[in-house]
Design an enzyme around this catalytic site. Structure first.
Site, PDB file in Angstrom:
ATOM      1  N   LYS A 112       0.936  -1.454   0.022  1.00 10.53           N
ATOM      2  CA  LYS A 112      -0.051  -0.119  -0.289  1.00 10.53           C
ATOM      3  C   LYS A 112       0.851   1.013  -0.124  1.00 10.53           C
ATOM      4  O   LYS A 112       0.350   2.448  -0.210  1.00 10.53           O
ATOM      5  CB  LYS A 112      -1.214   0.180   0.928  1.00 10.53           C
ATOM      6  CG  LYS A 112      -0.398   0.343   2.379  1.00 10.53           C
ATOM      7  CD  LYS A 112      -1.397   0.428   3.066  1.00 10.53           C
ATOM      8  CE  LYS A 112      -0.932   0.562   4.625  1.00 10.53           C
ATOM      9  NZ  LYS A 112      -1.886   0.854   6.146  1.00 10.53           N
ATOM     10  N   ASP A 113       2.129   1.336   0.430  1.00  9.60           N
ATOM     11  CA  ASP A 113       2.923   2.203   0.003  1.00  9.60           C
ATOM     12  C   ASP A 113       3.625   1.830  -1.143  1.00  9.60           C
ATOM     13  O   ASP A 113       4.392   3.277  -0.799  1.00  9.60           O
ATOM     14  CB  ASP A 113       4.472   1.849   1.268  1.00  9.60           C
ATOM     15  CG  ASP A 113       3.235   2.622   2.768  1.00  9.60           C
ATOM     16  OD1 ASP A 113       2.875   2.810   2.862  1.00  9.60           O
ATOM     17  OD2 ASP A 113       4.187   1.982   3.423  1.00  9.60           O
ATOM     18  N   ARG A 167      -8.003   8.747   3.678  1.00  5.40           N
ATOM     19  CA  ARG A 167      -9.043   7.783   3.642  1.00  5.40           C
ATOM     20  C   ARG A 167      -9.440   7.009   4.863  1.00  5.40           C
ATOM     21  O   ARG A 167     -11.165   7.079   4.989  1.00  5.40           O
ATOM     22  CB  ARG A 167      -8.132   5.907   3.106  1.00  5.40           C
ATOM     23  CG  ARG A 167      -8.923   5.106   2.529  1.00  5.40           C
ATOM     24  CD  ARG A 167      -8.505   3.582   2.352  1.00  5.40           C
ATOM     25  NE  ARG A 167      -7.134   3.312   3.417  1.00  5.40           N
ATOM     26  CZ  ARG A 167      -7.772   3.185   4.025  1.00  5.40           C
ATOM     27  NH1 ARG A 167      -8.559   2.478   5.069  1.00  5.40           N
ATOM     28  NH2 ARG A 167      -6.728   2.085   5.722  1.00  5.40           N
ATOM     29  N   ARG A 168      -9.278   6.453   6.123  1.00  9.98           N
ATOM     30  CA  ARG A 168      -9.886   6.098   7.203  1.00  9.98           C
ATOM     31  C   ARG A 168     -10.548   7.787   7.254  1.00  9.98           C
ATOM     32  O   ARG A 168     -11.574   7.429   7.813  1.00  9.98           O
ATOM     33  CB  ARG A 168      -8.525   6.216   8.244  1.00  9.98           C
ATOM     34  CG  ARG A 168      -7.872   4.752   7.412  1.00  9.98           C
ATOM     35  CD  ARG A 168      -6.938   4.375   9.372  1.00  9.98           C
ATOM     36  NE  ARG A 168      -5.869   3.526   8.554  1.00  9.98           N
ATOM     37  CZ  ARG A 168      -5.660   2.495   8.645  1.00  9.98           C
ATOM     38  NH1 ARG A 168      -4.111   3.823   8.989  1.00  9.98           N
ATOM     39  NH2 ARG A 168      -5.020   1.322   8.140  1.00  9.98           N
ATOM     40  N   ARG A 185       1.628  10.873  12.952  1.00 11.45           N
ATOM     41  CA  ARG A 185       2.259   9.599  12.212  1.00 11.45           C
ATOM     42  C   ARG A 185       3.242   9.593  13.064  1.00 11.45           C
ATOM     43  O   ARG A 185       3.676   9.716  13.996  1.00 11.45           O
ATOM     44  CB  ARG A 185       3.103  10.748  10.500  1.00 11.45           C
ATOM     45  CG  ARG A 185       2.050  11.034   9.647  1.00 11.45           C
ATOM     46  CD  ARG A 185       2.831  11.542   9.033  1.00 11.45           C
ATOM     47  NE  ARG A 185       3.344  10.356   8.452  1.00 11.45           N
ATOM     48  CZ  ARG A 185       4.683  11.141   7.104  1.00 11.45           C
ATOM     49  NH1 ARG A 185       5.213  12.304   7.379  1.00 11.45           N
ATOM     50  NH2 ARG A 185       5.498  10.027   7.480  1.00 11.45           N
ATOM     51  N   ARG A 191       2.426   5.429  17.531  1.00 12.85           N
ATOM     52  CA  ARG A 191       0.971   6.415  17.159  1.00 12.85           C
ATOM     53  C   ARG A 191       0.375   5.072  18.405  1.00 12.85           C
ATOM     54  O   ARG A 191      -0.827   5.680  19.229  1.00 12.85           O
ATOM     55  CB  ARG A 191       0.021   5.689  16.057  1.00 12.85           C
ATOM     56  CG  ARG A 191       0.692   6.651  14.377  1.00 12.85           C
ATOM     57  CD  ARG A 191       0.309   5.859  13.702  1.00 12.85           C
ATOM     58  NE  ARG A 191       0.905   4.945  12.783  1.00 12.85           N
ATOM     59  CZ  ARG A 191       0.400   4.522  11.246  1.00 12.85           C
ATOM     60  NH1 ARG A 191      -0.208   4.988  10.903  1.00 12.85           N
ATOM     61  NH2 ARG A 191       1.050   3.582  11.164  1.00 12.85           N
ATOM     62  N   CYS A 279      -2.226  11.667  -2.414  1.00 10.96           N
ATOM     63  CA  CYS A 279      -2.630  11.331  -1.132  1.00 10.96           C
ATOM     64  C   CYS A 279      -3.460  12.461  -0.550  1.00 10.96           C
ATOM     65  O   CYS A 279      -3.664  11.712   0.346  1.00 10.96           O
ATOM     66  CB  CYS A 279      -1.303  11.448  -0.776  1.00 10.96           C
ATOM     67  SG  CYS A 279       0.134  10.179  -0.547  1.00 10.96           S
TER      68      CYS A 279
END
Length: 342
Positions: A112-113, A167-168, A185, A191, A279
């Site tokens: 996903k990165d 997205r979240r 981040r 986190r 992004c």
């Protein structure tokens, strides 16, 4: 320096497929693997190496691999969103520079990165079996007891949710417009520590795959159904990149390709390619293989503030995975406000 070639003509098939033939390869050792230096990235790299040495034991016996942890711009800059500093490709930029100039031989990534379009001269050589793609909601001490049937009900009115993922952010604000978002981040451990700190956010969201790999799944208060929170394209999949002209290494890595992971990732990355979002564009993509052998793909686009959200699904054949993704992406793009993709 030493040279090695696989001693067996076939590797055991990943995910129950037919054996992959491996022709002999002759290379100088050690093979240098590039990775980010976070605990999760190192776990993924060592997991990949355990797989490739299981399929080719002579590489294990020869101590054929050398890890190279590379600091990326995405890791170094923690006080701004990725969209403000160049996008998620910053988690791979320095790694791919090392790959292109020959300092490493291949690189291990969270899929996903990776950018949707890789830099010239670099290809995605293989994808490994997918871990659970779902997101997890992690509740802090100020939240109510979780309810799996209504996962966001545990969040107090007006609560601050910590996430750097648009997205979240878009999906949780669409469900609960009263909530507020604060950017956090860092790696998983960072986190989680911010969640427990005085004045920290009430809750955060993380990929369940990362929690599982770090043996921290117990920190997940609620695992979110993909219908409630569409995952990121490629979430839970480890991908390995190589130089496009490194035919031998590409062929070796093809022996450990997981066929299901390859199909779902092609569909999800095809979706991303059609949407061509940055992004700043909230995009979700989640494909799964059905019992009848077809692919089911869900795609999502939204505004970051949750005021617009469009979600659609499509069915298709595995052999047409990338085309399925592109067609669904084009459908979502046609029916979304144009400014989402500016």
């Amino acid at each position: 320096m030493s040279a090695v070639h696989p001693a067996q003509p076939y590797a055991n098939p990943p995910a129950g497929g037919a054996p992959h033939p491996i022709r002999p390869h002759f290379r100088s050792l050690p093979l240098r693997v590039g990775t980010r230096g976070s605990p999760l990235a190192l776990w993924q790299t060592r997991h990949f190496l355990s797989i490739i040495t299981r399929f080719c034991p002579v590489l294990r016996d020869a101590k054929a691999f050398e890890e190279h942890a590379i600091a990326t711009s995405g890791d170094r800059i923690q006080d701004r969103r990725l969209a403000d500093i160049g996008g998620k490709g910053l988690f791979a930029k320095e790694i791919h520079e090392a790959l292109l100039d020959g300092r490493i031989d291949f690189a291990v990534h969270s899929l996903k990165d990776l950018e949707t379009e890789l830099p010239p001269g670099i290809v995605l050589a293989c994808t490994l079996r997918r871990e659970d793609a779902r997101d997890a909601l992690i509740l802090g001490p100020r939240c109510a007891a979780p309810d799996a049937s209504d996962p966001f009900a545990a969040l107090p009115a007006g609560a601050v949710i910590g996430t750097a993922s648009v997205r979240r952010q878009a999906q949780i604000l669409h469900a609960r417009p009263d909530l507020r978002i604060e950017m956090i981040r860092g790696n998983v451990q960072t986190r989680l520590s911010k969640l427990m700190a005085e004045g920290g956010p009430a809750a955060t969201l993380l990929a369940l795959a990362g929690l599982r790999r770090l043996e921290m799944e117990d920190r997940a208060s609620v695992v979110l159904d993909p219908d409630a929170m569409v995952p990121a394209a490629g979430q839970g999949i480890v991908g390995v990149t190589v130089r496009a002209d490194d035919v031998e290494l590409h062929e070796l890595l093809s022996a450990i390709e997981d066929r299901e992971a390859a199909a779902v990732s092609q569909a999800e990355r095809g979706l991303l390619a059609a949407l061509d979002g940055s992004c700043r564009t909230p995009i979700g993509g989640h494909a799964r293989l059905l019992s009848d052998g077809r692919l089911h793909l869900t795609g999502l686009v939204a505004r970051a503030d949750g005021s617009f959200l469009l979600k659609r699904s499509a069915l298709g054949e595995v052999a047409q995975a990338a085309a399925l993704g592109r067609e669904l992406g084009e459908s979502l793009r046609r029916d979304s406000p144009a400014d989402l993709f500016a």
